[in-house]
Design a protein around this motif. Structure first.
Motif: not given
Length: 160
Positions: A123, A125-127, A129-130
């Protein structure tokens, strides 16, 4: 009381202390599970719990080294006089079974925690990236807007 009896008593006490440390590791693992189960994990709390758990593991490793050292000293005596030391041997065997049970429980909890933690870091890493994408969009927008405000040189024809 012989020297061997003293060593055996120390070994038994060491096994009891190891059980207590394993209980503390189990509690730390449960706290790690709770920390990893929330929607936004507190990394400072997580690090503190890991450091605490590492300290317990370090203590257990030291105790294991000491236990092995003592066992090497009394191994021959235990084999020669099994009947004389039977109650102590049985107590050690029972304590070792308890240690094994706790170790298995900790391993199961650790496997579960690993999945939770991997999910949390996924999560994060995704945040990240976003957030990077958002920054790139903002930078591109800023660049586009600054170019719009630039007025190219204009020549006016003053001939009439």
């Amino acid at each position: 009381m012989t020297k061997a009896d003293q060593y055996i008593d120390i070994m038994i006490e060491g096994l009891r202390k190891k059980i207590a440390l394993l209980d503390q590791i189990m509690e730390s693992s449960r706290q790690l599970e709770q920390a990893a189960s929330v929607s936004e994990m507190d990394l400072d709390q997580f690090k503190e719990l890991l450091d605490e758990k590492d300290e317990y593991v370090s203590q257990i490793n030291q105790m294991d080294t000491g236990f092995q050292s003592l066992f090497d000293k009394v191994k021959e005596e235990l084999h020669k006089n099994k009947q004389m030391h039977k109650p102590q041997i049985q107590e050690m065997q029972q304590l070792i079974r308890e240690i094994t049970d706790r170790t298995v429980q900790i391993q199961e909890l650790e496997a579960k925690n690993q999945l939770l933690i991997e999910g949390q870091f996924g999560k994060m890493r995704k945040n990240v990236h976003v957030a990077k994408q958002g920054m790139n969009v903002a930078q591109n927008y800023y660049k586009s807007m600054t170019k719009m405000n630039v007025v190219d040189s204009q020549f006016m024809d003053k001939r009439n």
